[in-house]
Design an enzyme around this catalytic site. Sequence first.
Site, PDB file in Angstrom:
ATOM      1  N   ASP A  36       0.789  -1.207   0.059  1.00  0.00           N
ATOM      2  CA  ASP A  36      -0.112   0.133   0.047  1.00  0.00           C
ATOM      3  C   ASP A  36       0.859   1.173  -0.182  1.00  0.00           C
ATOM      4  OD1 ASP A  36      -2.212  -1.735   0.272  1.00  0.00           O
ATOM      5  OD2 ASP A  36      -2.429  -1.419   2.383  1.00  0.00           O
ATOM      6  N   PHE A  37       0.416   2.393  -0.486  1.00  0.00           N
ATOM      7  CA  PHE A  37       0.847   3.785  -0.340  1.00  0.00           C
ATOM      8  C   PHE A  37       1.464   4.138   0.846  1.00  0.00           C
ATOM      9  CE2 PHE A  37       0.410   8.081   0.586  1.00  0.00           C
ATOM     10  CZ  PHE A  37       1.065   8.735  -0.156  1.00  0.00           C
TER      11      PHE A  37
END
Length: 266
Positions: free
Chosen positions: A59-60
């Site tokens: 994920d970011f």
Amino acid sequence: MAVEKLYQSEQFLVVNKPYDMYINSDDENEKNTVACHIASYDSHRANSANPLYFVQRLDFSTSGILCIALNKTAAACAGKLFEKRLTKKYYFAVVREHLNFDACDVQYPVGVDKTSSESSHKMIALREDTRAVCGAPRSAHTRLLVLELGYYDDRPVTVVLLKPVTGRRHQLRVHCSTIGHRILGDYTYSDRQDTIPHRMFLHAIRLVLPLPEGPLDIQTAEPFFSDERFSSEWRPHSAKYECRSKEDFIAACDAIDKVAICKVFI
């Protein structure tokens, strides 16, 4: 932030992704990506002169180990290992509140949260009371081991080791939130309330990839206690595994692989 290269061969590149960085983007103006830092902005595309094959995702907001194949053959090989669950992935995390057990298995299926305005990317754990609002749920299994209890910003938190047995989207974040111990700094699964920490405290710390030419075992340094922004707010309470060195984490990984689980969420 710089993208640290941890390992490179003719087949694979393994990097330490910073938090709050995308893996890649179709927007050529977006420069905050792993692809842009280590190659060209279009290197994640098949028609690129030097394409990168991302065989796993982060994920970011998640930092840590990211394995990238450098050709189709390597990508296919690694893809089969992940698909057959022959890899081992370990994550270091800090979660809200003190856990009252030593270890657990979380086995809630995970699917898209259809009730969320962010339904394009927000997920939900499938329990009896959420069955009707979860789209296309898939079985998901996370193992958790308690490492340390303490306080962050004078609020109770627990440092844990997470081992995803399956690899569903947002699985670790959803499972921790569902059992009442949301990951510290998780903006999405706190309904945008957990904004005081400077980052989300989830880090992919070790990856074991049993490649045909020999096992690849990559581990990063401990990312939280070495960060003054975290350590200055940390007050210890008790520790079962003090993970400050790579050797400490190897012992914790061995423990999570072998520990007799005392609590199961299904």
